[in-house]
Design a protein around this motif. Structure first.
Motif, PDB file in Angstrom:
ATOM      1  N   ARG A 477       0.825  -1.210   0.000  1.00  0.00           N
ATOM      2  CA  ARG A 477       0.000   0.000   0.000  1.00  0.00           C
ATOM      3  C   ARG A 477       0.860   1.260   0.000  1.00  0.00           C
ATOM      4  O   ARG A 477       0.555   2.237  -0.687  1.00  0.00           O
ATOM      5  N   TYR A 478       1.929   1.260   0.795  1.00  0.00           N
ATOM      6  CA  TYR A 478       2.783   2.448   0.849  1.00  0.00           C
ATOM      7  C   TYR A 478       3.521   2.662  -0.470  1.00  0.00           C
ATOM      8  O   TYR A 478       3.712   3.808  -0.904  1.00  0.00           O
ATOM      9  N   VAL A 479       3.927   1.575  -1.134  1.00  0.00           N
ATOM     10  CA  VAL A 479       4.552   1.712  -2.451  1.00  0.00           C
ATOM     11  C   VAL A 479       3.577   2.373  -3.415  1.00  0.00           C
ATOM     12  O   VAL A 479       3.922   3.313  -4.145  1.00  0.00           O
ATOM     13  N   THR A 480       2.330   1.891  -3.418  1.00  0.00           N
ATOM     14  CA  THR A 480       1.310   2.432  -4.319  1.00  0.00           C
ATOM     15  C   THR A 480       1.014   3.889  -4.014  1.00  0.00           C
ATOM     16  O   THR A 480       0.907   4.728  -4.924  1.00  0.00           O
ATOM     17  N   VAL A 481       0.886   4.229  -2.730  1.00  0.00           N
ATOM     18  CA  VAL A 481       0.565   5.606  -2.344  1.00  0.00           C
ATOM     19  C   VAL A 481       1.706   6.553  -2.710  1.00  0.00           C
ATOM     20  O   VAL A 481       1.471   7.666  -3.211  1.00  0.00           O
ATOM     21  N   MET A 482       2.949   6.142  -2.495  1.00  0.00           N
ATOM     22  CA  MET A 482       4.081   6.996  -2.859  1.00  0.00           C
ATOM     23  C   MET A 482       4.109   7.256  -4.363  1.00  0.00           C
ATOM     24  O   MET A 482       4.385   8.383  -4.811  1.00  0.00           O
ATOM     25  N   ARG A 483       3.814   6.238  -5.148  1.00  0.00           N
ATOM     26  CA  ARG A 483       3.792   6.425  -6.608  1.00  0.00           C
ATOM     27  C   ARG A 483       2.618   7.310  -7.022  1.00  0.00           C
ATOM     28  O   ARG A 483       2.736   8.120  -7.950  1.00  0.00           O
ATOM     29  N   ARG A 484       1.488   7.191  -6.336  1.00  0.00           N
ATOM     30  CA  ARG A 484       0.335   8.037  -6.650  1.00  0.00           C
ATOM     31  C   ARG A 484       0.634   9.488  -6.283  1.00  0.00           C
ATOM     32  O   ARG A 484       0.208  10.413  -6.989  1.00  0.00           O
ATOM     33  N   ILE A 485       1.360   9.706  -5.199  1.00  0.00           N
ATOM     34  CA  ILE A 485       1.771  11.066  -4.819  1.00  0.00           C
ATOM     35  C   ILE A 485       2.697  11.645  -5.878  1.00  0.00           C
ATOM     36  O   ILE A 485       2.548  12.791  -6.309  1.00  0.00           O
TER      37      ILE A 485
END
Length: 668
Positions: A477-485
């Protein structure tokens, strides 16, 4: 600096039980001071001040605001956050008293410019020296590398002092620093300024060899070495150095270790300290002698005169030393000293916002290109992003920059041009004002773009959420959120190939893992994948990642992500997915995921000590009183828990169990 000021205030107020002093942005402390008999003193960075205001909203009331190192309002990036914090608190507390402290500045009254017109203002402008500071130039005697002539700077005519004889030939710049420091600073109390953490470690190692190979039998030094081995890594270079009375010091080190290094240096047990620009950023450390060559602040940037004299100000401090020496090596080397050894001068205060606004054309072009449809053309740097976000929020709040307090310092034509640039994009912003205010330095354009991305998302809405750090899917989830940011808010977690590593460190930080455990896991990862690494580099990189990503970038941008997500969930009528009890900004700032860990830090423990104790505590829901009860019950058994002595000592101090008058018999 926060820890030092907090501790000093607690010592000053220890007899007054009606004052509570903390460096944690906790609403409980605030409300106990407004509804009960206690008063509260908060010791904050600008980021922590914003955190508490975010938690309290309109309820935040302040009687007195003291801003130390107030000239930092001119710093790149963080200067904007400081200015925004001062203005935000001032808007909510128009009758608040404010004190700015800013040493060695030409125009301290500049800090009062934005105060309300009807507010009484006073500027105390003085530069009275409290100690004698001697600037000494060290140059090699021709053909004799082991002999260095020393000259005292005295007006335009240096006064010869004599010749310094070294015990070895200083081949290379690091040895030059180390050998001259060892020869000139034999009495101890010597700081050696180094351009980076790696150089500080190398110079300290060289000095330790010149000082002899005998290990100390001093228990305090041995305790610090033990903490370095257990708290960082068994082969962390600091441990064998402090056993010989030498240490290094840089900003990303754990606070408990840094604080103990500083204390033992003040006490004279650490005689030589190789340090970096951390000492310019506020650490209150005095010395007899500073040795410096070609000082830089940041990678490759020659140190400005005001920063040099801020550093030099550590040489001799009123109440500790009556005079201090600053030894400048190779003063005629233009690569080391591009403008020569700086002369003492007072420097002007200038807000970062004013500096960037003065580049009106470039800033206006940046704002016009910072559109919601694209993240392209952000090449001017983060200072344009920070100031642009500040101006856009100001425009949305006031309707024009001409009504802002800073308007009087800029031409009407420049403000009108910026207004035109902001008018078009502000019309596209429907992020609420309270969300914009909560995130200084984060562009409303980016926040709006992120909201649009949520609206267009076609998958399961729950996939937009973060997972608790203990959850098996937290890392993904954190990988995905960082990429979305990166794709929507601002490209901050770079390069993209390192996002998995950054996400892993953030999750481990949130889980409450110790720095030693995070380093150990990185080593295991490198070994599993047959990747070579150098241990000192890996340790420094991990410390830097914790400080810069887990404690700065992640709290700033992930908390903004979560606030925009809350807006979207409300809009989508999925308020059931909002967790009102968990604040990601607080969790990332302190690296905690449980009530018990936060309660231990609320007692005043460093994170290193809190994590070490938490590993021994079964429950994750203890409040302050519950943690104190646990310490009281298990304190006699600390010796059998294999806790470092310094952690035991800090625990007993903050809990009051080391007070002989209290009747406790615990010992280390």
């Amino acid at each position: 600096m926060v820890s030092e000021i907090e501790l000093s205030l607690k010592e000053l107020c220890q007899s007054d039980t009606g004052i509570e002093i903390t460096s944690l942005p906790l609403t409980e402390v605030y409300f106990s001071s407004t509804t009960g008999d206690k008063k509260a003193v908060f010791v904050f960075t600008q980021e922590r001040l914003h955190l508490l205001v975010n938690l309290l909203g309109e309820d935040f009331s302040v009687d007195l605001l003291i801003v130390d190192e107030a000239h930092k309002i001119g710093d790149n990036q963080r200067g904007v956050i400081l200015q925004d914090a001062i203005e935000r608190v001032s808007r909510q507390n128009p009758m608040m008293k404010v004190v700015f402290v800013s040493p060695s500045t030409q125009n301290p009254g500049e800090l009062l410019e934005d105060a309300p017109n009807d507010m009484p203002k006073t500027s105390v402008n003085t530069d009275m020296p409290t100690v004698l500071q001697n600037v000494i130039l060290a140059e090699q005697v021709p053909r004799k590398p082991k002999e260095w002539s020393l000259d005292l700077v005295w007006g335009d005519s240096p006064i010869p002092l004599g010749t310094l004889k070294l015990s070895n030939k200083p081949a290379g710049l690091k040895k030059r620093l180390a050998f001259i420091a060892a020869a000139a600073g034999g009495r101890g109390g010597t700081l050696v300024y180094c351009n980076g953490a790696a150089e500080a470690e190398d110079v300290a190692l060289l000095i330790s060899q010149l000082e002899g190979s005998e290990k100390t039998d001093d228990q305090e030094l041995l305790d610090l070495a033990d903490l370095a081995r257990k708290g960082v890594h068994r082969n962390y270079q600091l441990a064998p150095l402090v056993e010989r009375g030498v240490a290094f010091h840089y900003g990303n080190m754990p606070s408990l270790i840094r604080t103990e290094v500083e204390r033992l240096f003040r006490d004279g047990k650490i005689r030589f300290l190789a340090c970096t620009s951390t000492l310019i950023e506020g650490v209150n450390l005095s010395c007899r002698t500073i040795v410096v060559r070609g000082p830089r602040k940041g990678r490759g940037n020659p140190m400005e005169p005001h920063d040099f004299w801020n550093l030099a100000g550590r040489a001799g401090r009123w109440g500790n030393e009556f005079q201090g020496n600053i030894i400048c090596i190779d003063p005629k080397d233009e690569k080391a000293w591009p403008v020569g050894v700086p002369k003492r001068s007072r420097y002007p205060i200038k807000r970062e916002t004013d500096v960037v606004i003065s580049s009106t054309d470039e800033l206006a072009a940046y704002l016009e290109n910072r559109n919601i449809d694209s993240l392209a053309d952000l090449a001017q740097g983060e200072e344009f992003e920070q100031v642009g976000a500040y101006l856009l929020n100001t425009y949305i709040r006031l309707g024009t920059l001409s009504d802002a307090a800073f308007a009087k310092r800029h031409s009407p034509d420049a403000l009108r041009k910026l207004d035109r640039s902001l008018e078009g994009i502000s019309a596209l912003i429907n992020i609420t004002q309270d969300v914009l205010v909560r995130h200084p330095g984060v562009s409303a354009v980016g926040l709006q773009r992120l909201l649009e991305a949520f609206r267009k998302y076609e998958g399961n809405i729950e996939n937009l959420l973060l997972a608790p750090s203990e959850s098996v899917d937290a890392y993904d989830r954190y990988v995905t959120v960082m990429r979305r940011i990166n794709a929507n808010l601002y490209p901050v977690f770079l390069p993209d190939s390192l996002i998995p590593l950054h996400a892993l460190v953030v999750v481990e930080w949130l889980k409450g893992l110790s720095l030693a455990a995070i380093i150990r896991k990185r080593i295991e990862y490198q070994q599993r994948n047959n990747r070579s690494f150098k241990l000192p580099v890996l340790i420094r990189e991990t410390m830097s990642m914790v400080e810069e990503t887990a404690r700065f970038k992640a709290p700033k941008y992930i908390s903004a992500y979560m606030d925009v997500l809350r807006l979207f969930l409300t809009e989508a009528e999925r308020e059931d997915l909002i967790d009102e009890d968990f604040d990601i900004g607080i969790a990332l700032e302190f690296g905690v995921s449980s009530i018990t860990l936060l309660s231990l830090m609320e007692l005043g423990l460093s994170r290193m000590s809190a994590v070490a104790l938490y590993e021994k505590i079964a429950r994750d829901d203890l409040d302050k009183e519950g943690c104190l009860a646990w310490i009281n019950q298990h304190g006699p058994n600390f010796a059998g828990m294999d806790l470092p002595n310094l952690i035991v000592r800090e625990t007993l101090q903050v809990s009051g169990l080391d007070d002989p008058e209290a009747g406790h018999e615990f010992s280390e």
